[in-house]
Design a protein around this motif. Structure first.
Motif, short mmCIF file in Angstrom:
data_model
loop_
_atom_site.label_atom_id
_atom_site.label_comp_id
_atom_site.label_asym_id
_atom_site.label_seq_id
_atom_site.Cartn_x
_atom_site.Cartn_y
_atom_site.Cartn_z
N ASN A 1 0.88 -1.17 0.00
CA ASN A 1 0.00 0.00 0.00
C ASN A 1 0.92 1.23 0.00
OD1 ASN A 1 -2.19 -1.68 0.20
ND2 ASN A 1 -2.63 -1.21 2.33
N LEU A 2 0.60 2.19 -0.85
CA LEU A 2 1.46 3.38 -0.97
C LEU A 2 0.66 4.63 -0.66
CD1 LEU A 2 3.32 2.36 -4.26
CD2 LEU A 2 4.26 2.38 -1.95
N TYR A 3 1.34 5.62 -0.09
CA TYR A 3 0.66 6.83 0.39
C TYR A 3 1.50 8.06 0.06
CZ TYR A 3 -1.51 3.21 3.27
OH TYR A 3 -2.14 2.06 3.71
N THR B 1 3.13 0.52 3.37
CA THR B 1 2.89 -0.50 4.37
C THR B 1 2.48 -1.78 3.67
OG1 THR B 1 1.74 -0.99 6.46
CG2 THR B 1 0.42 0.01 4.73
N ARG B 2 2.69 -2.88 4.34
CA ARG B 2 2.29 -4.17 3.80
C ARG B 2 0.81 -4.34 4.12
NH1 ARG B 2 5.88 -6.92 6.08
NH2 ARG B 2 7.39 -6.92 4.39
N ALA B 3 0.02 -4.62 3.11
CA ALA B 3 -1.42 -4.73 3.31
C ALA B 3 -1.74 -5.87 4.26
CB ALA B 3 -2.11 -4.96 1.97
N GLY B 4 -2.69 -5.61 5.15
CA GLY B 4 -3.21 -6.65 6.01
C GLY B 4 -2.25 -7.16 7.06
N GLY C 1 -0.49 -3.13 13.35
CA GLY C 1 -0.50 -1.74 13.77
C GLY C 1 0.87 -1.09 13.78
N TYR C 2 1.79 -1.59 12.98
CA TYR C 2 3.09 -0.95 12.92
C TYR C 2 3.07 0.26 12.02
CZ TYR C 2 5.03 -5.04 15.24
OH TYR C 2 5.30 -6.03 16.11
N GLY C 3 1.95 0.44 11.31
CA GLY C 3 1.81 1.65 10.54
C GLY C 3 2.71 1.68 9.33
N TYR C 4 3.11 2.88 8.99
CA TYR C 4 3.81 3.10 7.75
C TYR C 4 5.30 3.27 7.96
CZ TYR C 4 -0.87 4.76 6.35
OH TYR C 4 -2.21 4.90 6.12
#
Lengths: 115, 114
Positions: free
Chosen positions: A32-34, A94-97, A101-104
């Motif tokens: 996942n990218l932000y 972040t790695r999806a799923g 809760g380590y976040g980004y």
């Protein structure tokens, strides 16, 4: 191990000029990218996120756009910059799923100054 | 609508004392809460997190407390050290079908006075 690269580190652009910021992630697949922006005196504002190639979700309407042409590449663009686009731009992944809760993990950021 | 709020933009603490940073939230769907530390001209780095089903998580000098009924969390740093001087962001996660999104607060600038 996974690493995230973001460039350039600093950029000074005139009002009305185009923008292209690039972010790449290594050592993982289908992240996942932000894109976040930190404006002066403000917090981290989510601009775009992507859960896969060609899939972009926009959080804030503005003159910026994002694209994900490859699995681990995320690009932030603008056709015409405004003064209000100045800020510190951060890419994150972040790695999806993960469920942990380590976040980004964030890149080192790009300081954009529109003059 | 600011779903995650850090009402103190700055905090100064004497070295060796306890630093307490606070954060409030409004969305009951958040399942994890995180604290990030940020130095100037760098990306934020993950510090510590807590699941919404717990009320405390400790990691060395850092402890995060969660009060769900009050929708409030806090980060305690003890003892505070000069290297702790940075901006601290509170963040809250919502996850749907494996895709997660973090909402950040506006940050608190912590200054440790030697």
């Amino acid at each position: 191990s996974q690493t995230i690269h973001q460039w350039p580190a600093t950029l000074v652009q005139p009002v009305g000029s185009p923008l292209s910021l690039e972010c790449t992630v290594e050592g993982t697949s289908n992240p996942n990218l932000y894109w976040y922006r930190q404006a002066a005196g403000r917090g981290l504002q989510l601009l775009f996120y992507s859960v896969g190639i060609g899939q972009i979700s926009s959080e804030v309407p503005q003159n910026l756009s994002a694209s994900r042409p490859q699995d681990r590449q995320f690009i932030l663009s603008s056709k015409k910059l405004l003064l209000s686009d100045s800020g510190f731009y951060l890419c994150a992944w972040t790695r999806a799923g993960t469920g942990k809760g380590y976040g980004y993990t964030f890149g080192s950021g790009t300081r954009l100054t529109v003059v | 609508d600011q779903q995650v709020k850090q009402n103190s933009p700055s905090l100064s603490v004497q070295e060796g004392r306890i630093s307490i940073l606070n954060c409030d939230y409004t969305n009951s769907m958040f399942d994890y809460f995180l604290w990030y530390k940020k130095y100037p001209a760098e990306g934020p780095t993950f510090l510590i997190s807590i699941s919404s089903i717990k009320d405390k998580n400790e990691d060395g000098r850092f402890t995060v407390f969660l009060n769900k009924s009050a929708k409030h969390l806090s980060l305690h740093i003890v003892p505070s050290q000069p290297g702790d001087s940075a901006v601290y962001f509170c963040a809250a996660r919502v996850a749907n079908f494996g895709n997660e999104k973090l909402t950040f607060g506006t940050g608190t600038r912590l200054t440790i006075i030697p």
